[in-house]
Each structure stands twice: as structure tokens, then as C-alpha cells.
Design an enzyme around this catalytic site. Structure first.
Site: not given
Ligand SMILES: *Cc1c(COP(=O)(O)O)cnc(C)c1O
Length: 369
Positions: A39, A259
Site C-alpha cells: 500500500k 527563514y
């Protein structure tokens, strides 16, 4: 790094995946078949290469969540048995049945819709204590009766999922086994004796032989992460995430990086720009906390991880443009592992692996895909 312009890649060692598949099948024992849980794009490793590599190498079943994932296997020409187990009660069951996909049943409504859609093979899922999917305990006798009466439906499996198999000594495993036995008994009395009883996930395979029954479902362990703390099964981590330096600059002491300048250099140092960020699955929580490997040495992530990139403080290492940075790997060269990444990001290795973004190409070696 292979390929023109390739600046980042998730390298998957299919040899490791095959090693893990064989090892897990050996642990499961000769009586139990082994399902590779593929999956979520095989936990981020690439569903088709992984499926093709493991089939015949200890693995005879494939497990997916959605019917769409099952159909992708069929469209690729893979004809091994496939079980799908998570979908709404009004999904396209006719297409699933036509494509020979075994369907899990967790509610009476699912059973009814599947029976109406065609001659289906189903695995009845009983909730033995996880309290997630699966037929609620009180409703199990009625569901089993309904399944026995449904003429179109063959009950190939009865199954359940463990809550705490990765927690050594947790009493819930024994309790779930007892419940599972009781559920099988109730089914037997209704005339249902399935070919496949299955309960074990990776941790069950490695640490709870009593959960092995007729089929085991291997997820995380197949990709090489030891599923039970303190138990070493001998698995090999399959994925290495690496990238190339796309900018290198020498900066003076006191330089703010990324940042908000949450990292400020203490000395002159070399800043290396790595072109993957949180959109590619590098958790933002690794800002100022995670490490990567540069020229075989552990170096810190400097400042904020951005959407597409982050900066590494390489100190005085002689890094050149285009040099390789290993974000995580199998750990054999001292680089961080996916388990360390998970700890830094306050999550589990599953979330790191499945979170590696679609923008990062997967490349393969170590076995024929
Ligand atoms: C994901 C999943 C697995 C695999 O679990 P691991 O712990 O990763 O081995 C097995 N069974 C079910 C029902 C699952 O959803």
C-alpha cells in the site's frame, strides 16, 4: 547520481527488499504464506518494482488498501493474489471482482454490496481489539451468518489486525489472539472454515509466532526497519535518500541562515544548499535539529527547512557544487537512518517513508525489477 539534471533521488536497494522478504517468510514458517503489504506506493519505495522483486522470493500475496491500488497491480500485468481492505461500501466492486481482487469485508453493508456485484472472494475482518476497521465484535455472529448465506460469495479468509504487537510484553496481543480464536469458532459453527486465517503484521511476524496462522502481512519490516524495539531480526533498510549540493557558500561568523534566521553561525563556515524540502517529505521539524551526512560526516541542518530546500552547515568540509549529501540511508556508513529521522520529527519511520514526495525520483539497484 544517475540522470541528467537529477538533484535528488530515493535509491531503493531491491536486493535488501528481497533479503527482507525471504527472512520474513522464513520467520513465518513453512505453514504460513507471506503477503507483501505494498500500500501507499510500497511505503514510498515504488509499488511495481517492489511487487515484482518480492513475488517468488518468499512472497506469494500482495496487500493494498484501496481497490485502485489493486487495479494498478493488475494493469501492470501482476497476477498474484491481491487483497484490498479499505474503501466505502459503494465502491466499484464489480471491477475489483472482474480483476480478481480479493475484498475485505468489515460491515454488513459492504458484504451486501459486494455480493450484489459478482462472484467475490472475501476476507471477513473482525475487530479483535484495535477498534479501527473490522466488524464490531457484537455484530460478528450475524455477519458470519450472512456471509454463509450469500450464495455469490466465497469466504477465503478471516482476519484481524493487531494493536500493540510492537510493544514487547503488551498483554493485548494474547487477548486479541483469544478473541480471534473465538471468532474462528463462531465462523466454524456457521459452516465457514476459511483457507486463510491471518493476524500478524511485521511486529507479529518478528515477535509473536502464535499470530502467524496461514498468512502473515509484512509492511514496515519488508522495507528493512526493525519493527520491534530491542528485537533484531536482521533486516536491511532499503531506501537511501540523497541529493546534490546545488549551492555552496562560505559565510562569516554571525550569519543568519534561512527563514527568520533561526540559525546563526558561530564561526566562518560553509553553507550547503540541498534541493529537497517539506514538499518532498523532509519534515519541517528537522529544522535546526536533524542531521545529514556530507563526505561521510554528520552535519546539522541549519535553520528552517523550507518547502523545496534546506541548508546544511558543513563547517570546514571541502564541499563542491554537485557533491552528494546523504539524508538518510542504511546507516552502514554512519549516515542517519530513517528511524533517527522519525525520532527528530516525532513520528514513526512509516510516516517518513510514505511521506517522500512524488517529486523525488525513485531509482533501483540490487535486483531485477
Ligand atoms: C499497513 C498494514 C499492515 C502492515 O503493517 P506493518 O506493521 O507495517 O507490517 C498489515 N495489515 C494491515 C491491515 C495494514 O493496514
Amino acid at each position: 547520481m544517475a540522470g541528467v539534471g537529477l538533484v535528488a533521488e530515493a535509491v531503493v536497494d531491491l536486493g535488501a527488499v528481497v533479503h527482507n522478504a525471504r527472512l520474513l517468510a522464513g520467520l513465518a514458517g513453512p505453514r504460513a504464506r507471506t503477503m507483501a503489504v505494498v500500500k501507499a506506493n510500497a511505503f514510498g519505495h515504488g509499488v511495481l518494482p517492489v511487487a515484482r522483486a518480492v513475488l517468488g522470493n518468499g512472497v506469494s500475496w500482495l496487500g493494498v488498501t484501496s481497490i485502485t491500488e489493486g487495479l494498478e497491480l493488475r494493469e501492470a500485468g501482476i497476477d498474484a493474489p491481491v487483497l484490498a481492505w479499505l474503501y466505502g461500501h459503494d465502491d466499484d466492486f464489480a471491477t475489483a471482482i472482474r480483476n480478481d481482487i480479493d475484498l475485505s469485508v468489515s460491515t454488513a453493508e459492504h458484504l451486501e454490496a459486494i455480493a450484489a456485484a459478482g462472484a467475490a472472494r472475501v476476507h471477513l475482518k473482525v475487530d479483535t481489539g484495535l477498534t479501527r476497521n473490522g466488524v464490531q465484535w457484537e455484530e460478528w455472529p450475524a455477519l458470519v451468518k450472512a456471509a454463509a448465506l450469500a450464495r455469490n460469495v466465497t469466504v477465503r479468509g478471516i482476519w484481524s489486525h493487531l494493536a500493540s504487537a510492537d510493544d514487547p510484553g503488551n498483554p493485548s496481543v494474547g487477548q486479541q489472539i483469544e478473541r480471534f480464536e473465538e471468532a474462528l469458532d463462531i465462523a466454524r459453527k456457521a459452516g465457514i472454515e476459511p483457507e486463510l486465517r491471518h493476524l500478524a503484521n511485521s511486529a507479529g511476524i518478528v515477535d509473536h509466532p502464535a499470530t502467524h496462522y496461514d498468512l502473515v502481512r509484512a509492511g514496515l519490516a519488508l522495507y528493512g526497519v526493525e519493527p520491534v524495539p530491542g528485537v533484531t531480526a536482521g533486516l536491511r533498510r532499503a531506501m537511501t535518500l540523497r541529493a546534490r549540493a546545488v549551492n555552496v557558500k562560505r559565510v562569516p561568523p554571525g550569519t543568519g541562515v534561512s527563514y527568520l534566521h533561526q540559525y546563526v553561525t558561530g564561526t566562518a563556515a560553509t553553507m550547503v544548499l540541498v534541493p529537497v524540502g517539506y514538499a518532498d517529505g523532509v519534515p519541517r521539524l528537522l529544522s535546526n535539529r536533524g542531521e545529514v551526512s556530507v563526505h561521510g560526516e554528520r552535519r546539522p541542518i541549519a535553520g528552517r527547512v523550507a518547502m523545496d530546500q534546506f541548508v546544511v552547515d558543513a563547517g570546514d568540509l571541502p564541499v563542491a557544487l554537485g557533491d552528494e549529501v546523504t539524508l538518510f540511508g542504511d546507516g552502514s556508513a554512519g549516515e542517519p537512518t530513517v528511524e533517527e529521522w522519525a525520532a527528530w520529527a516525532q513520528t514513526n519511520p512509516h510516516e517518513i517513508l510514505t511521506g517522500i514526495g512524488a517529486r523525488v525520483p525513485r531509482t533501483y539497484w540490487g535486483a531485477t525489477a
